[in-house]
Design an enzyme around this catalytic site. Structure first.
Site, short mmCIF file in Angstrom:
data_model
loop_
_atom_site.label_atom_id
_atom_site.label_comp_id
_atom_site.label_asym_id
_atom_site.label_seq_id
_atom_site.Cartn_x
_atom_site.Cartn_y
_atom_site.Cartn_z
N ASP A 1 0.83 -1.20 0.00
CA ASP A 1 0.00 0.00 0.00
C ASP A 1 0.86 1.26 0.00
OD1 ASP A 1 -2.44 1.32 -0.16
OD2 ASP A 1 -2.70 1.42 2.01
N ASN B 1 1.41 7.32 2.94
CA ASN B 1 2.16 6.38 3.76
C ASN B 1 3.66 6.63 3.75
OD1 ASN B 1 -0.17 5.14 4.57
ND2 ASN B 1 -0.04 3.49 3.07
N LYS C 1 1.90 4.69 -1.06
CA LYS C 1 1.20 5.86 -1.60
C LYS C 1 1.70 7.07 -0.84
CE LYS C 1 -2.74 4.98 1.47
NZ LYS C 1 -4.16 4.64 1.51
#
Length: 167
Positions: free
Chosen positions: A19, A24, A21
Site C-alpha cells: 500500500d 504512507n 502511496k
C-alpha cells in the site's frame, strides 16, 4: 531517494508493503523518510498473499495485484512507488477516473503516462525512471529497490544535486 531507501529496508526484511502511496510516506524533522502504515504488509513468501480480495489503494496498485497473480513480488511495491512519484511530481494521480473499476482498468490497459506530459521541465532521466517503475509487465521494472536507488543516485550526480545538499 529516501523513499527508495525505505523500500530497500522493507525488501531486506522480506516485506511487501502492498500500500505504498503518498499518505504512507512520512518526512521526519531530520529530513529522513519513513514508510508507514504496515497494516497490509506481508512477508513476501507468505502463502496467503493473494488469498484475499484485491489489496491496495486503487490509484497506486500494480496490474499484477489487480489480477491477483500468484507471482506478485517486490516489483508491485516499485510500481506503487512509481505512481507515488508521479503524484508527487504532477499533483495528479496517474490514472484519474470517476470510479474504482475505471481506475483499475486503466492500470491494466492504458499506456503508462509520462510525468513530462504534465511537467515538461522534469529531467528526462527521472521521467524515464518513473515510466520504468510503472511498466505494466513486472519484468520490465527495476528488479529491486536497490537497483532503483542506483538509478536515482546516478541522476542525482548527473544533475549536480549533491552540491545543493541533496544526498
Amino acid at each position: 531517494l529516501d523513499a527508495a531507501n525505505a523500500l530497500i529496508c522493507a525488501e531486506k526484511k522480506g516485506i511487501l508493503h502492498r500500500d505504498i502511496k503518498p499518505d504512507n510516506i512520512m518526512l521526519g524533522q531530520d529530513g529522513s523518510v519513513k514508510l508507514c502504515d504496515l497494516g497490509l504488509a506481508k512477508k513476501s513468501e507468505s502463502a496467503d498473499l493473494l488469498a484475499q480480495a484485491i489489496i491496495g489503494t486503487p490509484h497506486f496498485i500494480a496490474p499484477e495485484a489487480i489480477r491477483r497473480k500468484s507471482d506478485v513480488d517486490r516489483r508491485a511495491d516499485l510500481y506503487s512507488l512509481g505512481c507515488t512519484f508521479f503524484r508527487i511530481l504532477t499533483g495528479k494521480n496517474p490514472f484519474p477516473a470517476p470510479s474504482v473499476k475505471e481506475i483499475l482498468l486503466a492500470h491494466l490497459n492504458q499506456p503508462v503516462p509520462r510525468v513530462s506530459a504534465a511537467v515538461p521541465q522534469v529531467p528526462k532521466e527521472l521521467d524515464d525512471v518513473i515510466a520504468k517503475l510503472m511498466a505494466k509487465d513486472p519484468a520490465a521494472r527495476f528488479e529491486s529497490a536497490t537497483e532503483l536507488w542506483g538509478a536515482l543516485d546516478k541522476i542525482r550526480l548527473q544533475l549536480g544535486m549533491e552540491a545543493h545538499g541533496l544526498n
